[in-house]
Design an enzyme around this catalytic site. Structure first.
Site, PDB file in Angstrom:
ATOM      1  N   ASN A  55       0.841  -1.193   0.000  1.00 55.97           N
ATOM      2  CA  ASN A  55       0.000   0.000   0.000  1.00 55.97           C
ATOM      3  C   ASN A  55       0.873   1.239   0.000  1.00 55.97           C
ATOM      4  O   ASN A  55       1.742   1.383   0.866  1.00 55.97           O
ATOM      5  CB  ASN A  55      -0.896   0.017   1.247  1.00 55.97           C
ATOM      6  CG  ASN A  55      -1.968   1.077   1.164  1.00 55.97           C
ATOM      7  OD1 ASN A  55      -2.824   1.025   0.286  1.00 55.97           O
ATOM      8  ND2 ASN A  55      -1.906   2.059   2.043  1.00 55.97           N
ATOM      9  N   GLU A  56       0.673   2.099  -0.982  1.00 58.18           N
ATOM     10  CA  GLU A  56       1.400   3.374  -1.045  1.00 58.18           C
ATOM     11  C   GLU A  56       2.876   3.179  -0.689  1.00 58.18           C
ATOM     12  O   GLU A  56       3.391   3.790   0.259  1.00 58.18           O
ATOM     13  CB  GLU A  56       0.757   4.408  -0.130  1.00 58.18           C
ATOM     14  CG  GLU A  56      -0.620   4.813  -0.593  1.00 58.18           C
ATOM     15  CD  GLU A  56      -1.190   6.019   0.131  1.00 58.18           C
ATOM     16  OE1 GLU A  56      -0.711   6.330   1.237  1.00 58.18           O
ATOM     17  OE2 GLU A  56      -2.109   6.661  -0.407  1.00 58.18           O
TER      18      GLU A  56
ATOM     19  N   GLU B 162      -7.996   5.415  -4.332  1.00 55.42           N
ATOM     20  CA  GLU B 162      -8.485   5.980  -3.065  1.00 55.42           C
ATOM     21  C   GLU B 162      -8.741   7.459  -3.245  1.00 55.42           C
ATOM     22  O   GLU B 162      -7.947   8.159  -3.878  1.00 55.42           O
ATOM     23  CB  GLU B 162      -7.414   5.886  -1.966  1.00 55.42           C
ATOM     24  CG  GLU B 162      -7.158   4.551  -1.364  1.00 55.42           C
ATOM     25  CD  GLU B 162      -6.107   4.651  -0.243  1.00 55.42           C
ATOM     26  OE1 GLU B 162      -5.975   5.703   0.414  1.00 55.42           O
ATOM     27  OE2 GLU B 162      -5.403   3.659  -0.051  1.00 55.42           O
TER      28      GLU B 162
END
Ligand code: GAL
Length: 680
Positions: free
Chosen positions: A163-164, A322
């Protein structure tokens, strides 16, 4: 000369199946925070909202592997089955963003170390060093187990690596990273002599006798050798990319499902070089959050979206992975969205090529660090404006399903962005340390955005064929090859506009000899004999009435004509904006940080001289973009202003079936999407 990481062969797979039918709608789903009864309510409400995909597992490692090598799949099997039975696809995350406590307890050495030698404490996010072989081994083990269990599950339609990546572990200065950095330097430069020559280490007596003596630029980054600093930034981006590639390889060996990871392109920092990364993801995906004090946040949505499209180069669809339904909780004062803003923001991304709109997160958490972060299902439940707007967006995306896969109309303007220029500009003992790369890139995007002129925001090595105008905002770091491509573009009849500090240093961050603006001096027909950074309270009047802040230059003309001149101060009478005719093309130089009105005048002249197409002719509050579907053009009209506006177009509204003959009313704050037809 250093190799650019872009030379690494790309690994993405061609045209993967899109994870959902039509446009993707959903968000991060963290069922581990809730009971199985709540899961059933979640799935029912997801269906009510039109959700067709959720991102699962981002923070689940410690629950999926509670002890080293021991797995608990039962709860995950159940939730995946529940989602699948409801027709909701899974974007399955490898849970490596959140290392479990047993791993950090047994191996605290995997935690990243900051530039001042401080090791991070457990409890944050991405608490691991990208160079750690210990972390890599554990991360690949859980990734393998996950891929083997779910790699051909029909619900799993997309892999979401970690994630990121870089959001929390973007740089690590530990000894393991230092050793990897030296390996990287050997591969890039070969010998210590080559490094000394490239970085100019003779300055301050920093010549290295051996590559083994080189450490990462610890301490105050501004005092680091600029060449070393830039090399370490590149290394750090490459090292995180290696981690992504290692996880992606495990997934690809075991599963045919496309692989992505969520980028972080917004008003924030420049963590990694996504132009190197984009060739390795099957779907380009982004997380975008508006920043409260960003006075042009509506445009920032468009900038990030245009950048994502630019990263696909071939203008494939990409995915907004997102964004938020309301206030996040990580800013000082978090801003709730205005009524209608959820639809407006989501469709701003869709208009510019996102085949979906997803959020962090599905259900608002009640505990944990982000317990006050907005969500699709807020603490207030379904009796709330946010929920009604979430349902409205789901229905809008279903009505727009037919645009899935349709390209955004081709742009005639390319704006080149470069993380290396951002890194180099914001480091070092510079004439003006407060200059922000994002300011200039956003300004030159905005002047076209507000005129409904589409801009592709492209990596510096992108193909320039087909563009009429190429904008280089503060493109500080330029290689000879890049400069030659810009030169050839102009000599082939194109127009280029470069702004201050472009072309000044080469790819090792050394100032180019022979005078500013370095690599572009001959093309621009202008030289700068001295930089004139302005003080915080200082402005300079321009001949067009605008006032320059922060940056000005003492220029001399060598063939170019002055378009705007400095009207007072020490540079009075010298050119601030110039134009050099080059064959059928032209090269413009902007030597100052222009105010919006002056930059707008420059853009307006370019729009009219080059006949740059405007999607519609409307006021500055209207954003307008077309996607070209097989059944004709679909025009998005987004009214960011607080006044209704009528736009001269004809067609049928896709959101509510209204028809427009010659004029469409776009109410304040609302969006109209129409399939165009000729006026009757
Ligand atoms: C993102 C992150 C999410 C969540 C969100 C909050 O950066 O990927 O997990 O923390 O921020 O805005």
């Amino acid at each position: 000369m250093a190799r650019r990481a872009t030379e690494r062969p790309h690994t993405r797979r061609d045209l993967p199946a899109w994870p959902t039918d039509g446009l993707s709608y959903g968000g991060d789903y963290n069922p581990e925070q809730w009971s199985p009864e709540v899961w059933r309510e979640d799935v029912r409400l997801m269906r009510e909202a039109g959700v067709n995909i959720v991102t699962l597992g981002v923070f689940s490692w410690g629950l999926l592997e509670p002890r080293e090598g021991e797995y608990d799949w039962a709860w995950f099997d159940e939730i995946i089955a529940l989602l699948h039975d409801a027709g909701i696809a899974v974007d399955l995350a490898t849970p490596t963003a959140a290392p479990p406590s047993w791993l950090l307890h047994a191996h605290p050495e995997v935690l990243p170390v900051d530039a001042h030698g401080e090791r991070e404490v457990p409890g944050g996010r991405l608490g691991w060093c990208a160079s750690s072989p210990v972390f890599r081994e554990h991360a690949l083990r859980i990734t393998t187990a996950l891929a083997e269990r779910y790699g051909d599950h029909p619900a799993v339609r997309l892999w979401h690596v970690s994630n990121e990546l870089g959001g929390g572990n973007g740089r690590c200065y530990c000894d393991v990273s230092a050793a990897r950095f030296r390996e990287w330097l050997r591969a890039e430069y070969g010998t210590v002599e080559a490094i000394n020559a490239a970085w100019g280490t003779a300055f301050w007596g920093h010549t290295f006798a051996d590559i083994e003596h080189i450490e990462p630029p610890r301490g105050d980054k501004h005092k680091a050798n600029p060449g070393m600093f830039l090399a370490f930034e590149r290394f750090s981006s490459d090292e995180l990319l290696e981690h992504y590639l290692a996880e992606a390889a495990v997934l690809r060996e075991r599963s045919a499902v496309p692989v992505t990871t969520n980028f972080m392109v917004g008003s924030g920092g420049h963590v990694v070089d996504y132009s190197d990364w984009a060739g390795h993801v099957d779907v380009v995906a982004n997380d975008h959050y508006t920043i409260v004090d960003d006075r042009v946040r509506e445009q920032d949505l468009a900038f990030a979206a245009d950048r994502m499209r630019g990263l696909t180069r071939a203008r494939e669809p990409w995915l907004l992975m997102e964004h938020s339904t309301g206030a996040p909780s990580w800013q000082q004062r978090n801003r709730a969205k205005a009524p209608g803003e959820i639809l407006r923001n989501a469709l701003a991304h869709v208009a510019r090529g996102s085949d979906g709109a997803m959020f962090f997160q599905w259900r608002a958490s009640t505990a944990g660090t982000e317990q006050f972060h907005s969500a699709m299902l807020p603490h207030a439940g379904t009796e709330s404006r946010v929920w009604r707007e979430v349902v409205e967006l789901g229905s809008a995306l279903r009505r727009l399903a037919g645009i899935a896969g349709a390209p955004v109309e081709p742009a005639k303007v390319a704006l080149l962005v470069d993380e290396e220029s951002a890194w180099a500009l914001q480091q070092g003992l510079k004439p003006h340390r407060a200059l922000r790369y994002a300011h200039e890139t956003r300004l030159w995007h905005r002047v076209f955005w507000q005129r409904q002129v589409l801009v592709d925001v492209l990596p510096v090595d992108a193909d320039l064929d087909g563009y009429d105008l190429v904008v280089l905002p503060t493109l500080l770091v330029v290689s000879d090859a890049q400069a030659a491509r810009v030169d050839a573009f102009v000599r082939g009849g194109g127009t280029v506009l470069a702004t201050y500090l472009s072309g000044i240093v080469d790819e090792t961050s050394r100032v180019r000899g022979g005078g500013y603006p370095g690599a572009f001096r001959d093309l621009l027909g202008v030289t700068t004999e001295e930089f004139r950074p302005l003080q915080a309270d200082e402005t300079v009047l321009l001949s067009d009435g605008g006032r320059v802040t922060d940056w000005s230059e003492d220029t001399n003309l060598h063939g170019a004509e002055a378009v705007v001149t400095y009207a007072d101060g020490d540079s009075a009478g010298r050119a601030a904006v110039t134009r050099n005719a080059v064959g059928d093309g032209a090269a413009w130089y902007v030597s100052a940080q222009l105010p919006l009105d002056s930059a707008t005048r420059v853009a307006d002249r370019l729009i009219s001289e080059l006949g740059l197409p405007r999607a519609v002719e409307a006021g500055t509050g209207i954003e307008a973009v077309r996607r070209n579907t097989a059944d004709g053009d679909v025009l998005f009209l987004i009214n960011h202003s607080d006044a209704d506006e009528t736009v001269a177009v004809s067609g049928r509204s896709l959101l509510d079936d209204a028809t427009f003959d010659g004029a469409a009313l776009v109410p304040a704050g609302r969006v109209v999407v129409l399939r165009e037809s000729a006026a009757e």
